[in-house]
Design an enzyme around this catalytic site. Structure first.
Site, short mmCIF file in Angstrom:
data_model
loop_
_atom_site.label_atom_id
_atom_site.label_comp_id
_atom_site.label_asym_id
_atom_site.label_seq_id
_atom_site.Cartn_x
_atom_site.Cartn_y
_atom_site.Cartn_z
N ARG A 27 0.82 -1.23 0.00
CA ARG A 27 0.00 0.00 0.00
C ARG A 27 0.85 1.27 0.00
O ARG A 27 0.46 2.27 0.62
CB ARG A 27 -0.93 0.04 1.22
CG ARG A 27 -2.04 -0.98 1.20
CD ARG A 27 -3.17 -0.52 0.30
NE ARG A 27 -4.17 -1.57 0.17
CZ ARG A 27 -5.29 -1.61 0.87
NH1 ARG A 27 -5.58 -0.65 1.70
NH2 ARG A 27 -6.13 -2.60 0.70
N ARG A 31 -3.58 6.53 1.03
CA ARG A 31 -4.15 7.71 1.69
C ARG A 31 -3.23 8.45 2.65
O ARG A 31 -3.52 9.56 3.05
CB ARG A 31 -5.43 7.31 2.43
CG ARG A 31 -6.59 7.11 1.49
CD ARG A 31 -7.70 6.36 2.16
NE ARG A 31 -7.24 5.01 2.47
CZ ARG A 31 -7.96 4.09 3.09
NH1 ARG A 31 -9.16 4.38 3.53
NH2 ARG A 31 -7.48 2.89 3.31
N ARG A 40 -7.13 11.51 -5.80
CA ARG A 40 -8.40 10.78 -5.65
C ARG A 40 -9.58 11.75 -5.69
O ARG A 40 -10.60 11.46 -6.31
CB ARG A 40 -8.40 9.98 -4.35
CG ARG A 40 -9.54 9.00 -4.27
CD ARG A 40 -9.61 8.30 -2.93
NE ARG A 40 -9.74 9.27 -1.85
CZ ARG A 40 -9.86 8.94 -0.57
NH1 ARG A 40 -9.85 7.67 -0.22
NH2 ARG A 40 -9.96 9.87 0.35
N ASP A 77 -6.53 -2.90 -7.44
CA ASP A 77 -7.08 -3.57 -6.27
C ASP A 77 -7.30 -5.04 -6.58
O ASP A 77 -7.49 -5.40 -7.75
CB ASP A 77 -8.41 -2.94 -5.85
CG ASP A 77 -8.73 -3.28 -4.41
OD1 ASP A 77 -8.22 -2.61 -3.51
OD2 ASP A 77 -9.45 -4.28 -4.17
N TYR A 154 -14.65 -12.20 -0.09
CA TYR A 154 -15.32 -10.93 -0.41
C TYR A 154 -16.56 -11.16 -1.28
O TYR A 154 -17.59 -10.50 -1.12
CB TYR A 154 -14.36 -9.97 -1.13
CG TYR A 154 -13.36 -9.34 -0.19
CD1 TYR A 154 -13.71 -8.26 0.63
CD2 TYR A 154 -12.06 -9.84 -0.10
CE1 TYR A 154 -12.80 -7.70 1.50
CE2 TYR A 154 -11.14 -9.27 0.77
CZ TYR A 154 -11.51 -8.21 1.57
OH TYR A 154 -10.61 -7.65 2.46
O1 CP3 Z 1 0.08 -1.78 -2.45
C1 CP3 Z 1 -0.19 -0.86 -3.25
O2 CP3 Z 1 0.18 0.31 -3.11
C2 CP3 Z 1 -0.97 -1.22 -4.51
C3 CP3 Z 1 -2.36 -1.00 -4.44
C4 CP3 Z 1 -3.27 -1.93 -3.67
C5 CP3 Z 1 -4.54 -1.51 -3.19
N1 CP3 Z 1 -5.20 -2.58 -2.70
C6 CP3 Z 1 -5.03 -0.13 -3.25
C7 CP3 Z 1 -6.14 0.27 -2.38
C8 CP3 Z 1 -3.17 -3.31 -3.38
C9 CP3 Z 1 -2.00 -4.26 -3.61
C10 CP3 Z 1 -4.40 -3.70 -2.78
C11 CP3 Z 1 -4.68 -5.08 -2.38
C12 CP3 Z 1 -5.89 -5.36 -1.60
N2 CP3 Z 1 -7.14 -4.81 -1.75
C13 CP3 Z 1 -5.98 -6.37 -0.62
C14 CP3 Z 1 -4.87 -7.30 -0.22
C15 CP3 Z 1 -3.84 -6.64 0.61
C16 CP3 Z 1 -4.29 -6.28 1.98
O3 CP3 Z 1 -4.26 -5.07 2.28
O4 CP3 Z 1 -4.59 -7.18 2.75
C17 CP3 Z 1 -7.29 -6.37 -0.12
C18 CP3 Z 1 -7.84 -7.25 0.98
C19 CP3 Z 1 -8.03 -5.39 -0.85
C20 CP3 Z 1 -9.46 -5.06 -0.75
C21 CP3 Z 1 -9.66 -3.68 -0.31
N3 CP3 Z 1 -9.40 -2.56 -1.08
C22 CP3 Z 1 -10.16 -3.23 0.94
C23 CP3 Z 1 -10.56 -4.15 2.08
C24 CP3 Z 1 -10.19 -1.85 0.89
C25 CP3 Z 1 -10.76 -0.94 1.93
C26 CP3 Z 1 -9.88 -0.85 3.11
C27 CP3 Z 1 -9.03 0.35 2.98
O5 CP3 Z 1 -7.83 0.27 3.19
O6 CP3 Z 1 -9.64 1.40 2.72
C28 CP3 Z 1 -9.66 -1.43 -0.36
C29 CP3 Z 1 -9.46 -0.05 -0.85
C30 CP3 Z 1 -8.11 0.34 -1.31
N4 CP3 Z 1 -7.30 -0.42 -2.09
C31 CP3 Z 1 -7.49 1.59 -1.09
C32 CP3 Z 1 -6.26 1.56 -1.76
C33 CP3 Z 1 -5.24 2.66 -1.87
C34 CP3 Z 1 -8.07 2.74 -0.32
C35 CP3 Z 1 -9.14 3.32 -1.17
C36 CP3 Z 1 -9.24 4.81 -1.01
O7 CP3 Z 1 -8.39 5.54 -1.51
O8 CP3 Z 1 -10.23 5.25 -0.41
#
Ligand code: CP3
Length: 355
Positions: A27, A31, A40, A77, A154
């Site tokens: 990540r 944010r 965003r 994602d 999910y």
């Molecule tokens: O790592 C990186 O920088 C690459 C981008 C990336 C995102 N999601 C961007 C993201 C990667 C590799 C993921 C993987 C992901 N997504 C996983 C597996 C890794 C982990 O964290 O366990 C999972 C379970 C998801 C599903 C997901 N996406 C959730 C549960 C959420 C909401 C929780 C949260 O952190 O807000 C997301 C949203 C998400 N994916 C965001 C980002 C930057 C935040 C969205 C926003 O900007 O509001």
């Protein structure tokens, strides 16, 4: 072909010597960065960033402008696959992902089919092409997908969950249905990741975020088996270099032996493992990635440096280590603390380990 200027990550993943331990963060584009929040807001929402190849490229590169990172990770994602299957992904502010049409019944599963990434997820492949062009060989690009089990949770729950009640009920009551779903997901992940590799992803990480919620037997049957099939079905080499595969099972620290024999090149550890003990258990079979608790980044520079030192010492001498956090960096982290972390990994590892 453009030459890779910084190949520390690829070298470490091949057990080759490196001048300093490579480091990146799960990540790393997100944010905690004000420039990410601004992008965003301009785009409208998170999915608008993901589905626009120029914006996805811009956001991928943001952390590299600030920090001396040894890799870029595709901004996307794991839930793009279920979205491409027609489940209707949307993100409620502050609540995480939701699906309009969760998968609950045999009829729902029968309607699903394997995705065609060139058609359904072309925006991801285009983003990869753009990112490689913009990187111009600066660092390697990591592509990724979720594990079939993690994606299935999910899809069945319809949102994030703490107890996995609906997905585990399906797993125990209708195992054949769960396997049918996992098979479709596995075939989709394979074509998706091979598409990412052909588009230019140089390393692959599989995020099995919820594998650690299973019992040992269930993990082997419902998660690891499918990840193994993926690992064995991926393109092994591209652009004259091996494409290493990293497996991240959060909570998988007690199962390292069987994960190591999956055929993956590296295991990403969460922070609950002692990375030195993990190394003793897996030997030279795989490399290790990790594993600082992301919460350490909430403390102060002195404490962050101490923790980096501890993990480097635990791992010990030699190559085969990629520094990372044990899970993703959280939105509350101060960007200045991330700089302390990244620089400490390079400085301390070049003194202690590779001198
Ligand atoms: O790592 C990186 O920088 C690459 C981008 C990336 C995102 N999601 C961007 C993201 C990667 C590799 C993921 C993987 C992901 N997504 C996983 C597996 C890794 C982990 O964290 O366990 C999972 C379970 C998801 C599903 C997901 N996406 C959730 C549960 C959420 C909401 C929780 C949260 O952190 O807000 C997301 C949203 C998400 N994916 C965001 C980002 C930057 C935040 C969205 C926003 O900007 O509001």
């Amino acid at each position: 072909m453009i030459e890779l200027k910084n190949d520390r990550l690829l070298r470490a993943l091949m057990h080759e010597t490196v001048d300093a331990t490579p480091v990146w963060m799960m990540r790393q584009a997100g944010r905690y960065l004000p420039e990410y929040r601004e992008a965003r807001t301009k785009a409208g929402n998170f999915m608008a960033l993901c589905t626009n190849p120029e914006k996805a490229c811009e956001v991928t590169l943001q952390p590299l402008e600030r920090y001396d990172l040894d890799a870029a990770i595709l901004f996307s994602d794991i839930l793009t696959i279920p979205d491409a299957m027609g489940l209707g992904l949307h993100f409620e502010t502050g609540e995480g992902p939701r699906f309009h049409k969760p998968i609950r019944t045999e009829k729902d599963i029968n309607k699903l089919s394997v995705i065609d990434p060139a058609k359904d997820l072309s925006y991801v492949l285009d983003a990869i092409t753009n990112i490689r062009q913009e990187l111009n060989g600066r660092v390697p690009l990591i592509g990724f997908a979720g594990s079939p089990w993690t994606l299935a949770t999910y899809m069945v729950e319809g949102k994030s969950t703490r107890d996995f009640l609906i997905s585990k009920t399906m797993m125990f009551n209708r195992p054949e249905l769960m396997h049918q779903l996992l098979n479709i997901l596995t075939d989709s992940v394979i074509v998706y990741l091979n598409g990412q590799i052909k588009a230019g992803a140089q390393v692959i990480q599989i995020f099995d975020t919820w594998g650690g919620m299973l019992s040992f037997e269930a993990y082997k049957e419902f998660s690891l088996k499918y990840m193994k099939k993926i690992v064995h079905s991926l393109i092994k080499e591209n652009e004259g270099r091996k494409v290493p595969v990293i497996l991240f099972t959060k909570g998988g620290g007690q199962w390292l032996d069987i994960i190591a024999s999956s055929g993956c090149d590296a295991i990403s550890l969460d922070w609950t493992s002692h990375i030195g003990d993990a190394r003793k258990r897996v030997g030279n079979q795989v490399c290790l990635q990790g594993n600082m608790d992301p919460a350490v980044l909430r403390s102060n520079p002195k404490r962050i440096i101490e923790e980096v030192k501890t993990i480097l010492m635990q791992f010990g001498c030699g190559t085969g280590h990629v520094f990372n956090l044990g899970h993703g960096v959280t939105p509350d982290i101060k960007p200045a603390n991330v700089k302390v972390f990244i620089d400490a990994v390079h400085e301390l590892s070049s003194i202690h380990r590779h001198a």
